[in-house]
Design a protein around this motif. Structure first.
Motif, short mmCIF file in Angstrom:
data_model
loop_
_atom_site.label_atom_id
_atom_site.label_comp_id
_atom_site.label_asym_id
_atom_site.label_seq_id
_atom_site.Cartn_x
_atom_site.Cartn_y
_atom_site.Cartn_z
N ALA A 187 33.51 55.97 50.61
CA ALA A 187 33.50 55.06 49.49
C ALA A 187 32.19 55.50 48.69
CB ALA A 187 33.22 53.70 50.19
N GLU A 188 31.32 56.03 49.04
CA GLU A 188 30.08 56.24 48.43
C GLU A 188 30.03 57.63 47.36
OE1 GLU A 188 26.63 54.63 51.35
OE2 GLU A 188 26.60 56.80 50.88
N GLY A 189 30.80 58.53 47.65
CA GLY A 189 30.97 59.81 47.15
C GLY A 189 30.05 61.04 47.76
N SER A 190 29.96 60.69 49.15
CA SER A 190 28.91 61.63 49.76
C SER A 190 30.04 62.08 50.89
CB SER A 190 27.64 60.89 50.24
OG SER A 190 27.14 61.71 51.17
N GLY A 191 29.95 63.36 51.26
CA GLY A 191 30.94 63.81 52.31
C GLY A 191 30.07 63.89 53.63
N GLU A 192 30.95 63.71 54.81
CA GLU A 192 30.45 63.47 56.07
C GLU A 192 31.39 63.90 57.14
OE1 GLU A 192 27.37 60.60 58.87
OE2 GLU A 192 28.26 59.98 56.74
N THR A 193 31.03 64.31 58.21
CA THR A 193 31.75 64.37 59.38
C THR A 193 31.72 62.98 60.22
OG1 THR A 193 31.69 66.74 59.87
CG2 THR A 193 32.54 65.66 61.51
N VAL A 194 32.86 62.38 60.26
CA VAL A 194 32.63 61.03 60.80
C VAL A 194 33.63 60.84 62.24
CG1 VAL A 194 33.31 58.50 60.65
CG2 VAL A 194 32.63 60.13 58.68
N SER A 195 33.04 60.16 63.15
CA SER A 195 33.69 60.01 64.55
C SER A 195 34.45 58.76 64.47
CB SER A 195 32.79 60.17 65.59
OG SER A 195 31.78 59.27 65.56
N LEU A 196 35.73 58.69 65.05
CA LEU A 196 36.38 57.44 65.17
C LEU A 196 36.57 57.33 66.78
CD1 LEU A 196 39.48 58.00 62.85
CD2 LEU A 196 37.21 57.22 62.23
N ALA A 197 36.29 56.17 67.09
CA ALA A 197 36.22 55.73 68.67
C ALA A 197 37.18 54.72 68.89
CB ALA A 197 34.76 55.38 69.11
N PHE A 198 38.20 54.79 69.51
CA PHE A 198 39.19 54.04 69.66
C PHE A 198 38.64 53.07 70.97
CE2 PHE A 198 41.28 57.52 67.88
CZ PHE A 198 41.80 57.03 66.81
N GLY A 199 39.09 51.66 70.61
CA GLY A 199 39.02 50.83 71.85
C GLY A 199 39.90 50.52 72.85
N ILE A 200 41.15 51.20 72.53
CA ILE A 200 42.22 50.99 73.41
C ILE A 200 42.70 52.44 73.74
CG2 ILE A 200 43.20 48.86 72.23
CD1 ILE A 200 45.12 50.80 70.81
N PRO A 201 43.53 52.46 74.95
CA PRO A 201 43.95 53.78 75.31
C PRO A 201 44.86 54.59 74.21
CG PRO A 201 44.22 52.33 77.07
CD PRO A 201 43.84 51.72 75.78
N VAL A 202 44.52 55.82 73.99
CA VAL A 202 45.32 56.41 72.82
C VAL A 202 46.13 57.49 73.47
CG1 VAL A 202 45.14 57.88 70.81
CG2 VAL A 202 43.69 55.76 71.02
N LYS A 203 47.48 57.63 73.34
CA LYS A 203 48.16 58.76 73.78
C LYS A 203 48.30 59.78 73.06
CE LYS A 203 51.49 55.46 76.39
NZ LYS A 203 52.80 55.17 76.60
N GLY A 204 47.99 59.71 71.78
CA GLY A 204 47.88 60.91 70.88
C GLY A 204 47.29 60.16 69.33
N GLY A 240 45.75 65.70 70.88
CA GLY A 240 46.32 65.36 72.11
C GLY A 240 45.75 63.61 72.28
N PRO A 241 45.77 63.27 73.62
CA PRO A 241 45.11 61.96 74.16
C PRO A 241 43.82 62.01 73.91
CG PRO A 241 46.90 62.71 75.62
CD PRO A 241 46.40 63.93 74.80
N VAL A 242 43.07 61.34 72.88
CA VAL A 242 41.89 61.40 72.56
C VAL A 242 41.26 59.89 72.38
CG1 VAL A 242 41.37 63.53 71.45
CG2 VAL A 242 42.13 61.72 70.20
N GLN A 243 39.96 59.81 73.05
CA GLN A 243 39.32 58.44 72.70
C GLN A 243 38.50 58.43 71.37
OE1 GLN A 243 41.98 56.58 74.58
NE2 GLN A 243 40.10 55.29 74.12
N GLN A 244 38.10 59.67 71.06
CA GLN A 244 37.35 59.80 69.88
C GLN A 244 37.75 60.86 69.28
OE1 GLN A 244 33.09 60.37 70.89
NE2 GLN A 244 32.60 58.25 70.59
N LEU A 245 37.64 60.85 67.91
CA LEU A 245 38.24 61.90 66.81
C LEU A 245 37.25 62.30 65.65
CD1 LEU A 245 40.84 63.38 66.29
CD2 LEU A 245 41.62 61.54 65.00
#
Length: 413
Positions: free
Chosen positions: A360-377, A392-397
């Motif tokens: 949203a700002e106009g500034s690139g970045e590598t960002v982590s997503l952390a899921f709060g539920i069990p993720v199969k993929g 694959g099955p990841v809790q962080q992306l």
């Protein structure tokens, strides 16, 4: 909301207060409904918070100082003129005077507006020279003062036919001034704006569009620039210097004019074609003036604009829920959470949903997503939700975002 929210929350008041060390204040809104304003509540992103209620609670003392036409909050100092407009607004954090040359802040301006064609859609350039401060203040009263907010209720006559009622709200912990507005509009071919003429010096205004913002010049030197006398914005328009700025936020009024440091938000346009009754009646909107330290950023402007537009859902009972998702950056926004186009269930029987995120700002970045539920993929897809890169099955992306990039992520659970 894709970030933890910590703004003031308004709960229906039925004689109960929130348990805990929250600053609380009972107020009455424009409809006469009693609300409990609570400061200090933090609602987790894409989650819920259960509040325990109690009969016993001492309301905090007022943190506001009012004398005559001067109001001092912990963050700003305001001076009102005879019409209730802001003749002066000083940000105490840096001593900056925000009211510039021209009209006082939040001056209501009315103009005759008869478009050459397309009455309900067009605005002609000569309309700018017709705006005048025509509003008459009918009454003004302080209706709330305490540890959370200071609320002034003003009533105006805009014309012989139309009136406006507005709550002007100052907060104990913010420089933001909110204008909760209701118009009883009965005029034809009249155009209403509110003026915010500031001291901010900048060549560009940043104005939100879908999935980001665009920058438009604030001067009128060329024919193309002169044609931008009325432009669109979604939730905000911001003027920023390097160390401070000011934004006008809104929840449903998407047209504005900007010249130099002057922002004029369009509130209502009384067109008559194709329906002469279409613009008449009761209209409600909320807009805000937000001084901020530093230049435009997610923290300073974009997140407050979302908070003005997206109110928390309040229900009775207990529904504890962990965050569905946490994003490791405040300027990458989760704009959409929805079932996958495969009706939420694939041929394998696994259920899935889709996230749409953008920078949203106009500034690139590598960002982590952390899921709060069990993720199969999980998978990054295109807009048609066809897989481009699968995990694959990841809790962080971890995802790489370029400036203003939009990403669609499909999640199986």
């Amino acid at each position: 909301m894709s970030f933890d929210r910590s703004d003031v929350v308004y709960l229906p008041f039925e004689g109960f207060y929130v348990s805990g060390d929250y600053v609380q204040q009972v107020i009455e809104d424009r409809d006469g409904s009693r609300k409990l304003a609570v400061r200090g509540i933090t609602i987790p992103a894409f989650g819920s918070l259960v509040l325990q209620m109690t009969k016993e609670h001492a309301e905090a003392d007022s943190v506001f100082k009012a004398e005559g036409n001067v109001l001092e909050t912990p963050v700003v100092k305001a001076v009102f003129n005879e019409k209730g407009y802001l003749e002066s607004l000083v940000d105490k954090r840096n001593g900056r005077q925000l009211r510039g040359e021209g009209y006082a802040l939040n001056t209501l301006l009315l103009a005759e507006e008869v478009s050459a064609s397309w009455d309900n859609w067009d605005v002609d350039a000569d309309c700018e020279s017709k705006f005048r401060d025509c509003a008459q203040l009918l009454s003004s009263e302080v209706v709330a003062e305490g540890g959370v907010e200071y609320r002034i209720r003003n009533r105006y006559r805009l014309s012989a036919k139309s009136t406006l009622e507005q709550d002007v709200i100052f907060y104990a912990d913010s420089a933001e001034v909110v204008f909760d507005t209701r118009m009883d509009w009965q005029d034809d071919h009249r155009f209403l704006k509110t003026a915010f003429d500031t001291t901010i010096h900048t060549d560009y205004a940043s104005q939100e569009v879908q999935f980001g913002y665009i920058r438009r010049v604030t001067n009128r030197n060329t024919s193309i620039e002169k044609a931008k006398f009325e432009v669109s914005n979604h939730k905000y328009t911001d003027l920023s210097e390097t160390r401070c700025g000011a934004a006008v936020l809104n929840d449903c009024k998407y047209a504005i004019s900007v010249q130099e440091g002057q922002m004029r938000l369009s509130l209502h346009k009384g067109g008559c074609l194709p329906d002469f009754r279409g613009d008449k009646g009761i209209h409600e909107c909320t807009y805000a003036f937000l001084p901020h330290l530093g230049s435009l950023s997610a923290e300073n402007v974009i997140c407050p604009a979302y908070l003005l537009n997206e109110k928390p859902v309040i229900v009775e009972g207990a529904l504890p829920m962990e965050s569905l998702l946490r994003v490791g950056s405040d300027h990458v926004i989760v704009e959409t959470v929805k079932p996958a186009e495969s009706k939420g269930e694939d041929s394998s029987g696994e259920k899935s949903f889709v996230l749409r995120l953008y920078e949203a700002e106009g500034s690139g970045e590598t960002v982590s997503l952390a899921f709060g539920i069990p993720v199969k993929g999980a998978a990054v897809t295109d807009m048609l939700e066809e897989v481009q890169e699968e995990y694959g099955p990841v809790q962080q992306l971890a995802l790489d975002f370029r400036a203003f990039e939009i990403k669609t992520v499909k999640v199986w659970y």
